[in-house]
Design a protein around this motif. Structure first.
Motif, mmCIF file in Angstrom:
data_model
loop_
_atom_site.group_PDB
_atom_site.id
_atom_site.type_symbol
_atom_site.label_atom_id
_atom_site.label_comp_id
_atom_site.label_asym_id
_atom_site.label_seq_id
_atom_site.Cartn_x
_atom_site.Cartn_y
_atom_site.Cartn_z
ATOM 1 N N ALA A 274 0.830 -1.211 0.000
ATOM 2 C CA ALA A 274 0.000 0.000 0.000
ATOM 3 C C ALA A 274 0.860 1.255 0.000
ATOM 4 O O ALA A 274 0.577 2.215 -0.730
ATOM 5 C CB ALA A 274 -0.929 -0.016 1.209
ATOM 6 N N ALA A 275 1.911 1.271 0.816
ATOM 7 C CA ALA A 275 2.785 2.441 0.875
ATOM 8 C C ALA A 275 3.407 2.718 -0.487
ATOM 9 O O ALA A 275 3.465 3.869 -0.937
ATOM 10 C CB ALA A 275 3.870 2.214 1.928
ATOM 11 N N ARG A 276 3.857 1.689 -1.171
ATOM 12 C CA ARG A 276 4.464 1.868 -2.493
ATOM 13 C C ARG A 276 3.438 2.347 -3.503
ATOM 14 O O ARG A 276 3.744 3.161 -4.381
ATOM 15 C CB ARG A 276 5.101 0.552 -2.938
ATOM 16 C CG ARG A 276 6.347 0.190 -2.130
ATOM 17 C CD ARG A 276 6.748 -1.252 -2.328
ATOM 18 N NE ARG A 276 7.926 -1.586 -1.531
ATOM 19 C CZ ARG A 276 8.175 -2.787 -1.037
ATOM 20 N NH1 ARG A 276 7.316 -3.780 -1.258
ATOM 21 N NH2 ARG A 276 9.264 -3.006 -0.325
ATOM 22 N N SER A 277 2.217 1.847 -3.407
ATOM 23 C CA SER A 277 1.178 2.260 -4.351
ATOM 24 C C SER A 277 0.810 3.730 -4.153
ATOM 25 O O SER A 277 0.641 4.463 -5.132
ATOM 26 C CB SER A 277 -0.066 1.380 -4.183
ATOM 27 O OG SER A 277 0.204 0.032 -4.529
ATOM 28 N N PHE A 278 0.685 4.160 -2.910
ATOM 29 C CA PHE A 278 0.333 5.555 -2.651
ATOM 30 C C PHE A 278 1.434 6.505 -3.114
ATOM 31 O O PHE A 278 1.158 7.566 -3.687
ATOM 32 C CB PHE A 278 0.058 5.764 -1.164
ATOM 33 C CG PHE A 278 -1.265 5.217 -0.712
ATOM 34 C CD1 PHE A 278 -2.448 5.604 -1.337
ATOM 35 C CD2 PHE A 278 -1.340 4.318 0.336
ATOM 36 C CE1 PHE A 278 -3.669 5.101 -0.931
ATOM 37 C CE2 PHE A 278 -2.557 3.807 0.759
ATOM 38 C CZ PHE A 278 -3.724 4.203 0.125
ATOM 39 N N VAL A 279 2.689 6.142 -2.869
ATOM 40 C CA VAL A 279 3.796 7.013 -3.260
ATOM 41 C C VAL A 279 3.965 7.042 -4.769
ATOM 42 O O VAL A 279 4.482 8.017 -5.323
ATOM 43 C CB VAL A 279 5.102 6.570 -2.555
ATOM 44 C CG1 VAL A 279 6.309 7.345 -3.065
ATOM 45 C CG2 VAL A 279 4.971 6.764 -1.051
ATOM 46 N N ALA A 280 3.496 5.995 -5.470
ATOM 47 C CA ALA A 280 3.574 5.975 -6.932
ATOM 48 C C ALA A 280 2.843 7.166 -7.532
ATOM 49 O O ALA A 280 3.231 7.689 -8.583
ATOM 50 C CB ALA A 280 3.015 4.675 -7.482
#
Length: 267
Positions: A214-220
């Motif tokens: 989730a963290a990686r998806s949001f920062v994308a």
């Protein structure tokens, strides 16, 4: 109203007192060295290792290890929240208390959730400043939601492991092995699609896995990434609730025999 206030008191104040008494990382040297410096050095190690191997970029490792930073604060700490009662010889007093078992044990997890959230935000902030990670402003609310989910599920997982301390003597060996499994199987440092099939399946039901995604998806920063982050966040919270239910069931099951022994000891 009075019963409600007593329940809140048991959750908040009781959990805080238990945290101070049972968690060995509350001293400044242990807190800074184990909970702050250790995860930050681990983040730097995997970032530079990843640069040499070319598996993923810096963002992958910074976010993955920031989420993984809750393992000491939440998983190991959650284990201590139960198992150290037996270790310090105070388990009998707790088990003979007339207060609600669910509130008593769940209240133990609240300080570790707050502690884990603080640690992971600290590690992420330091990693971003040292390595130049650019986090979009609109990604911060979702990122905080993912980090909170990691702290919640990690604490619930630690509480479930701590419940084993009511039955098994060397539960801290189990918690250390569990922390190593989180390092290997959650996708924090190895992309989940690169893991063998059985490892990927195990990782799906472990805490922190979906929080890292989730963290990686949001920062994308794009719309698809945001929707993927919401799905991963929902999965992380579901995993956390699942482990919390497992912890409560194990505690209620194991404490019966322990309560009987504690009653005999007081006679």
């Amino acid at each position: 109203m009075r019963a409600f206030m007593k329940s809140v008191r048991l959750l908040v104040i009781g959990g805080g007192i238990a945290y101070r008494a049972l968690f060995v990382g509350t001293t400044p040297s242990m807190f800074i060295g184990t909970l702050l410096a250790g995860p930050l050095l681990q983040l730097l190690f995997f970032v530079y290792l990843g640069r040499q191997l070319g598996v993923a970029d810096d963002t992958f490792y910074i976010l993955g290890n920031a989420v993984l930073a809750v393992s000491n604060a939440c998983v190991i700490g959650g284990t201590m929240a139960v198992a150290n009662e037996r270790r310090y010889g105070t388990l009998g007093v707790v088990l003979l208390s007339p207060r609600s078992r669910v509130l008593l044990w769940v209240g133990r997890s609240l300080p570790y959730i707050a502690n884990g959230l603080f640690v992971t935000v600290f590690v992420l902030t330091c990693g971003a400043l040292l390595l130049g990670l650019n986090i979009p402003l609109d990604a911060i609310p979702g990122l905080l939601l993912a980090l909170l989910g990691a702290a919640l599920s990690g604490s619930a997982f630690g509480l479930a492991l701590g419940a084993l301390g009511l039955r098994f003597r060397d539960v801290f060996i189990v918690s250390n092995v569990a922390a190593a499994l989180l390092l290997l199987l959650t996708g924090a440092n190895v992309p989940r699609e690169e893991l063998p099939g059985w490892m990927g399946v195990v990782g799906e039901v472990l805490p922190l896995t979906h929080a890292a995604g989730a963290a990686r998806s949001f920062v994308a920063g794009n719309g698809t990434g945001a929707s993927g982050g919401i799905r991963e966040c929902a999965a992380e919270y579901a995993v956390g609730v699942g482990y919390l239910l497992i912890a409560v069931l194990l505690l209620r099951c194991f404490e019966r025999g322990s309560r009987a022994r504690a009653t005999l000891d007081t006679m």
